[in-house]
Design a protein around this motif. Sequence first.
Motif, PDB file in Angstrom:
ATOM      1  N   GLU A 227      -8.198  -5.713 -15.042  1.00  0.00           N
ATOM      2  CA  GLU A 227      -6.851  -5.186 -15.153  1.00  0.00           C
ATOM      3  C   GLU A 227      -6.751  -3.848 -14.412  1.00  0.00           C
ATOM      4  N   VAL A 228      -5.849  -3.784 -13.439  1.00  0.00           N
ATOM      5  CA  VAL A 228      -5.706  -2.568 -12.639  1.00  0.00           C
ATOM      6  C   VAL A 228      -4.381  -1.867 -12.869  1.00  0.00           C
TER       7      VAL A 228
ATOM      8  N   GLN B 225       0.842  -1.191   0.000  1.00  0.00           N
ATOM      9  CA  GLN B 225       0.000   0.000   0.000  1.00  0.00           C
ATOM     10  C   GLN B 225       0.878   1.242   0.000  1.00  0.00           C
ATOM     11  N   GLY B 226       0.623   2.147  -0.941  1.00  0.00           N
ATOM     12  CA  GLY B 226       1.362   3.395  -1.009  1.00  0.00           C
ATOM     13  C   GLY B 226       0.443   4.578  -0.808  1.00  0.00           C
ATOM     14  N   THR B 227       1.000   5.782  -0.800  1.00  0.00           N
ATOM     15  CA  THR B 227       0.199   6.985  -0.589  1.00  0.00           C
ATOM     16  C   THR B 227      -0.669   7.324  -1.803  1.00  0.00           C
ATOM     17  N   ALA B 228      -0.234   6.916  -2.999  1.00  0.00           N
ATOM     18  CA  ALA B 228      -0.978   7.241  -4.226  1.00  0.00           C
ATOM     19  C   ALA B 228      -1.681   6.028  -4.821  1.00  0.00           C
ATOM     20  N   GLY B 229      -1.691   4.920  -4.102  1.00  0.00           N
ATOM     21  CA  GLY B 229      -2.318   3.704  -4.608  1.00  0.00           C
ATOM     22  C   GLY B 229      -1.526   2.498  -4.142  1.00  0.00           C
TER      23      GLY B 229
ATOM     24  N   ALA C   6      -0.690   0.827  -9.066  1.00  0.00           N
ATOM     25  CA  ALA C   6      -1.960   0.231  -9.496  1.00  0.00           C
ATOM     26  C   ALA C   6      -3.113   0.977  -8.841  1.00  0.00           C
ATOM     27  N   SER C   7      -4.244   1.073  -9.565  1.00  0.00           N
ATOM     28  CA  SER C   7      -5.417   1.766  -9.038  1.00  0.00           C
ATOM     29  C   SER C   7      -6.117   0.977  -7.941  1.00  0.00           C
TER      30      SER C   7
END
Length: 275
Positions: free
Chosen positions: A91-92, A53-57, A116-117
Amino acid sequence: MTQRSRKTTARGLGLGLAAVAALLAGCGGADESVPKNAMKPLVIKEQTSAVTQGTAGFVVNWAGVVGNPNRWHFGENVAATVIGKDAAGKEVVRTEQPLDAVPPSGVLKFSGQAIASARPVQVKLTFTQPRWRRAARIPSAFVPFPISAANTEKLGNGSYLVTGAVANPYQKAATSLVVTALLRDKDGRLLGGASTYVDDVRTGAPRRFVLTVEGLNGVGPVARTEIAARTWGSSARPYEELALSGAVSAPAAKPKSPPFANDRGNQAMPEDHRP
């Protein structure tokens, strides 16, 4: 996350080396004299991926090893396509990563990262087959770049800091090198990896590097780190120019650049543009 756009600068080889290159001109570029079916395909020896898990996705990290079974040819213009799908099969994430030239009878160790979204539960890497280029020197002329003072430190949260120094065994300065670290468990299984760049590596003056391997939560302890350096770019030309300059004895000098303070490092990104 850091994204770096790289540009390489072509440099002349000098009159003596130019004469050698002229004699080998028939070997330069794509080797159209060899039928495509005469070349053995690149082999995907290993690949792995991890999601955090990241700050932008969701951050998708991957690493792998590609082998070239052809003794006299480089594999150029190779690209990896990375596709991640969620639990429903949607597909993400999809990204294409240009890879560096794969040396004759050698391997290419690589890594990459993308956002990834949504969280992918499946990540798949596929590879294009290369354009083949006959090497301008015999395979033994392509001497590996020595690594020294290597150290791997666990940072927590599934991250590892890898530091060390890379030397140049050739008479000509290496404009830009890619250093890749692959982490393995006690059984030799590939857990993950990361890459960084080192510029202007001159003979007798090893340059320090630092990078961070992320996303290794819950995969077991790291027992071994493999570090390799290579010339940067989809073309074999930078490596050939170094080999044509001739190798020197392994340098005994200590790194002249100051040591890095422990930090999060710098990771090569798949969006980098290649020559």
